[in-house]
Write a protein that holds these residues in place. Structure first.
Motif, PDB file in Angstrom:
ATOM      1  N   ASP A   1       0.876  -1.178   0.000  1.00  0.00           N
ATOM      2  CA  ASP A   1       0.000   0.000   0.000  1.00  0.00           C
ATOM      3  C   ASP A   1       0.913   1.228   0.000  1.00  0.00           C
ATOM      4  OD1 ASP A   1      -2.305  -1.549   0.113  1.00  0.00           O
ATOM      5  OD2 ASP A   1      -2.303  -1.579   2.302  1.00  0.00           O
ATOM      6  N   ILE A   2       0.616   2.185  -0.858  1.00  0.00           N
ATOM      7  CA  ILE A   2       1.500   3.340  -1.043  1.00  0.00           C
ATOM      8  C   ILE A   2       0.711   4.638  -0.877  1.00  0.00           C
ATOM      9  CG2 ILE A   2       3.082   4.510  -2.638  1.00  0.00           C
ATOM     10  CD1 ILE A   2       3.419   1.751  -4.035  1.00  0.00           C
ATOM     11  N   PHE A   3       1.279   5.575  -0.124  1.00  0.00           N
ATOM     12  CA  PHE A   3       0.698   6.913   0.020  1.00  0.00           C
ATOM     13  C   PHE A   3       1.777   7.929  -0.309  1.00  0.00           C
ATOM     14  CE2 PHE A   3       0.334  10.816   2.498  1.00  0.00           C
ATOM     15  CZ  PHE A   3      -0.950  11.239   2.180  1.00  0.00           C
ATOM     16  N   LEU A   4       1.443   8.913  -1.147  1.00  0.00           N
ATOM     17  CA  LEU A   4       2.400   9.944  -1.507  1.00  0.00           C
ATOM     18  C   LEU A   4       1.707  11.302  -1.582  1.00  0.00           C
ATOM     19  CD1 LEU A   4       5.176  10.968  -2.574  1.00  0.00           C
ATOM     20  CD2 LEU A   4       4.362  10.417  -4.871  1.00  0.00           C
ATOM     21  N   ASN A   5       2.256  12.264  -0.853  1.00  0.00           N
ATOM     22  CA  ASN A   5       1.847  13.660  -0.987  1.00  0.00           C
ATOM     23  C   ASN A   5       3.086  14.434  -1.400  1.00  0.00           C
ATOM     24  OD1 ASN A   5       1.735  16.508   0.788  1.00  0.00           O
ATOM     25  ND2 ASN A   5      -0.041  16.085  -0.475  1.00  0.00           N
ATOM     26  N   LEU A   6       3.014  15.093  -2.542  1.00  0.00           N
ATOM     27  CA  LEU A   6       4.193  15.753  -3.081  1.00  0.00           C
ATOM     28  C   LEU A   6       3.879  17.180  -3.504  1.00  0.00           C
ATOM     29  CD1 LEU A   6       6.947  14.260  -5.240  1.00  0.00           C
ATOM     30  CD2 LEU A   6       5.850  16.320  -6.083  1.00  0.00           C
ATOM     31  N   ASN A   7       4.723  18.092  -3.063  1.00  0.00           N
ATOM     32  CA  ASN A   7       4.647  19.501  -3.456  1.00  0.00           C
ATOM     33  C   ASN A   7       5.901  19.782  -4.265  1.00  0.00           C
ATOM     34  OD1 ASN A   7       5.202  22.423  -3.266  1.00  0.00           O
ATOM     35  ND2 ASN A   7       3.354  22.440  -2.021  1.00  0.00           N
ATOM     36  N   TYR A   8       5.725  20.026  -5.574  1.00  0.00           N
ATOM     37  CA  TYR A   8       6.898  20.109  -6.433  1.00  0.00           C
ATOM     38  C   TYR A   8       7.040  21.462  -7.107  1.00  0.00           C
ATOM     39  CZ  TYR A   8       3.662  19.284 -10.351  1.00  0.00           C
ATOM     40  OH  TYR A   8       2.638  19.370 -11.266  1.00  0.00           O
ATOM     41  N   ASN A   9       8.240  21.676  -7.638  1.00  0.00           N
ATOM     42  CA  ASN A   9       8.566  22.922  -8.312  1.00  0.00           C
ATOM     43  C   ASN A   9       9.238  22.597  -9.644  1.00  0.00           C
ATOM     44  OD1 ASN A   9       8.882  25.678  -8.701  1.00  0.00           O
ATOM     45  ND2 ASN A   9      10.863  25.732  -7.671  1.00  0.00           N
ATOM     46  N   ILE A  10       8.685  23.124 -10.743  1.00  0.00           N
ATOM     47  CA  ILE A  10       9.250  22.935 -12.073  1.00  0.00           C
ATOM     48  C   ILE A  10       9.793  24.270 -12.569  1.00  0.00           C
ATOM     49  CG2 ILE A  10       8.764  22.350 -14.479  1.00  0.00           C
ATOM     50  CD1 ILE A  10       6.569  20.481 -13.454  1.00  0.00           C
ATOM     51  N   GLU A  11      11.065  24.262 -12.981  1.00  0.00           N
ATOM     52  CA  GLU A  11      11.701  25.462 -13.503  1.00  0.00           C
ATOM     53  C   GLU A  11      12.276  25.164 -14.878  1.00  0.00           C
ATOM     54  OE1 GLU A  11      14.630  26.510 -10.641  1.00  0.00           O
ATOM     55  OE2 GLU A  11      13.182  27.245  -9.161  1.00  0.00           O
ATOM     56  N   ASN A  12      11.762  25.858 -15.885  1.00  0.00           N
ATOM     57  CA  ASN A  12      12.216  25.665 -17.273  1.00  0.00           C
ATOM     58  C   ASN A  12      12.167  24.191 -17.681  1.00  0.00           C
ATOM     59  OD1 ASN A  12      12.763  28.452 -17.524  1.00  0.00           O
ATOM     60  ND2 ASN A  12      14.774  28.164 -16.579  1.00  0.00           N
ATOM     61  N   SER A  13      11.020  23.570 -17.400  1.00  0.00           N
ATOM     62  CA  SER A  13      10.745  22.177 -17.771  1.00  0.00           C
ATOM     63  C   SER A  13      11.667  21.175 -17.084  1.00  0.00           C
ATOM     64  CB  SER A  13      10.818  21.991 -19.295  1.00  0.00           C
ATOM     65  OG  SER A  13       9.823  22.753 -19.931  1.00  0.00           O
ATOM     66  N   LYS A  14      12.267  21.578 -15.959  1.00  0.00           N
ATOM     67  CA  LYS A  14      13.092  20.677 -15.162  1.00  0.00           C
ATOM     68  C   LYS A  14      12.535  20.621 -13.746  1.00  0.00           C
ATOM     69  CE  LYS A  14      16.323  19.863 -18.281  1.00  0.00           C
ATOM     70  NZ  LYS A  14      16.571  18.491 -18.824  1.00  0.00           N
ATOM     71  N   ILE A  15      12.438  19.410 -13.213  1.00  0.00           N
ATOM     72  CA  ILE A  15      11.956  19.252 -11.844  1.00  0.00           C
ATOM     73  C   ILE A  15      13.086  19.579 -10.874  1.00  0.00           C
ATOM     74  CG2 ILE A  15      11.042  17.634 -10.139  1.00  0.00           C
ATOM     75  CD1 ILE A  15       9.887  16.035 -12.474  1.00  0.00           C
ATOM     76  N   SER A  16      12.814  20.487  -9.976  1.00  0.00           N
ATOM     77  CA  SER A  16      13.796  20.829  -8.942  1.00  0.00           C
ATOM     78  C   SER A  16      13.514  19.955  -7.720  1.00  0.00           C
ATOM     79  CB  SER A  16      13.696  22.315  -8.589  1.00  0.00           C
ATOM     80  OG  SER A  16      14.592  22.620  -7.542  1.00  0.00           O
ATOM     81  N   LEU A  17      14.251  18.854  -7.605  1.00  0.00           N
ATOM     82  CA  LEU A  17      14.010  17.919  -6.503  1.00  0.00           C
ATOM     83  C   LEU A  17      14.382  18.525  -5.155  1.00  0.00           C
ATOM     84  CD1 LEU A  17      15.209  14.551  -8.105  1.00  0.00           C
ATOM     85  CD2 LEU A  17      12.870  15.325  -7.724  1.00  0.00           C
ATOM     86  N   LEU A  18      15.405  19.388  -5.146  1.00  0.00           N
ATOM     87  CA  LEU A  18      15.812  20.006  -3.890  1.00  0.00           C
ATOM     88  C   LEU A  18      14.743  20.952  -3.356  1.00  0.00           C
ATOM     89  CD1 LEU A  18      19.602  20.769  -4.484  1.00  0.00           C
ATOM     90  CD2 LEU A  18      18.604  18.974  -3.060  1.00  0.00           C
ATOM     91  N   GLN A  19      13.950  21.542  -4.264  1.00  0.00           N
ATOM     92  CA  GLN A  19      12.894  22.455  -3.848  1.00  0.00           C
ATOM     93  C   GLN A  19      11.534  21.765  -3.755  1.00  0.00           C
ATOM     94  OE1 GLN A  19      12.825  26.349  -5.771  1.00  0.00           O
ATOM     95  NE2 GLN A  19      14.917  26.068  -6.451  1.00  0.00           N
TER      96      GLN A  19
END
Length: 294
Positions: free
Chosen positions: A183-201
């Motif tokens: 069973d998997i639960f994921l809540n993610l708040n992400y940031n995309i800059e110039n079509s690149k995912i910023s994992l640190l942010q």
């Protein structure tokens, strides 16, 4: 004079009634229009979700509601199946997965030291997810997903059979047993800059319930990270044997980073605790990690 006053009062009342009628009718028409738009949005969302299932060679039932909530039921794919997948903010999830899949596809050869995952990366789900975005695409969003009873099938077990080259048969069986039902639960708040995912942010909370009653929770907030492993003793043999494989599996030109990874994995292997709590104030600095045992 009295008659004139009554006439003016009657005329004013008549105008008020007409105004109220027009306003109410306009509000009704507006409500109907908004409701119609919500229905169209719901239908479009379901069409997109169904189209994704078809393109990725999956079958299942799709139901969406306003507010971009979608539920997939009884889904069967080439490599796995699951009972339900519930998503809040479906479109935001798809934007993230599309870009993540594209980056994985582009960098897989540089990231992975072995060629054994080439068949997995050519799965139709990867191709169905890849979507082109303009170079100046920027977005901040979040989504939540819940998966119940995720089960890999024999084909996926076969694809990962190469793990048996690096670990004992007993440990490999333990990996397979723990993956039998998740069973998997994921809540993610992400940031995309110039079509690149910023994992640190990007911040997230991930919780995975394994079949053998071990629970792994990973909570990342900015640079800090908290990893909580319940019933760690049940899966410790996996970490003990798979660590050398992990170090050879991922390419890294940074020798100090590789040494830090080795030190960190050694610390995990030393503990005999049934419950493990790993904290770090800076996930890029191995020296900031601390481990608590229960």
């Amino acid at each position: 004079m009295k008659k004139a006053f009554i006439l003016i009062l009657f005329f004013s009342l008549f105008l008020c009634l007409i105004y109220i009628f027009i306003e109410q009718d306009g509000k009704t028409q507006k409500d109907i229009k908004i409701k119609k738009e919500e229905i169209i949005t719901k239908e479009q969302l379901e069409e997109r979700a169904i189209d994704f299932l078809l393109k990725s060679h999956m079958s299942g039932k799709v139901e969406c509601q306003q507010g971009e909530f979608c539920k997939f039921s009884n889904v069967v794919a080439n490599n796995f199946s699951f009972d339900t997948l519930s998503v809040d903010n479906y479109e935001d999830m798809m934007d993230f997965l599309n870009l993540l899949t594209f980056e994985l596809k582009e960098n897989l050869k540089d990231l992975i030291a072995t060629k054994e995952l080439s068949r997995i990366s050519s799965d139709p789900i990867f191709d169905a997810l890849i979507k082109q975005y303009p170079d100046d695409f920027n977005k901040k969003a979040d989504f939540t997903l819940k998966i119940t009873n995720f089960k890999p099938n024999k084909k996926l077990e076969f694809d990962f059979a190469f793990l048996s080259w690096f670990v004992s048969e007993k440990t490999y069986d333990l990996i397979v047993k723990n993956a039998k039902k998740m069973d998997i639960f994921l809540n993610l708040n992400y940031n995309i800059e110039n079509s690149k995912i910023s994992l640190l942010q990007s911040n997230f909370l991930l919780k995975v319930n394994l079949a053998k009653e071990s629970v792994i929770t990973i909570n990342k907030q900015n640079k800090t990270i908290l990893i909580n492993i319940e019933n760690y003793k049940n899966i410790k043999p996996i970490f003990e044997e798979i660590n050398p494989f992990l170090l050879s599996f991922f390419k890294t030109k940074n020798s100090s980073l590789k040494q830090s990874m080795m030190n960190f994995l050694k610390i995990i292997n030393k503990t005999n605790a049934s419950h493990l709590l790993i904290k770090s104030s800076d996930l890029l600095d191995i020296n900031s990690y601390s481990i608590s045992e229960f």
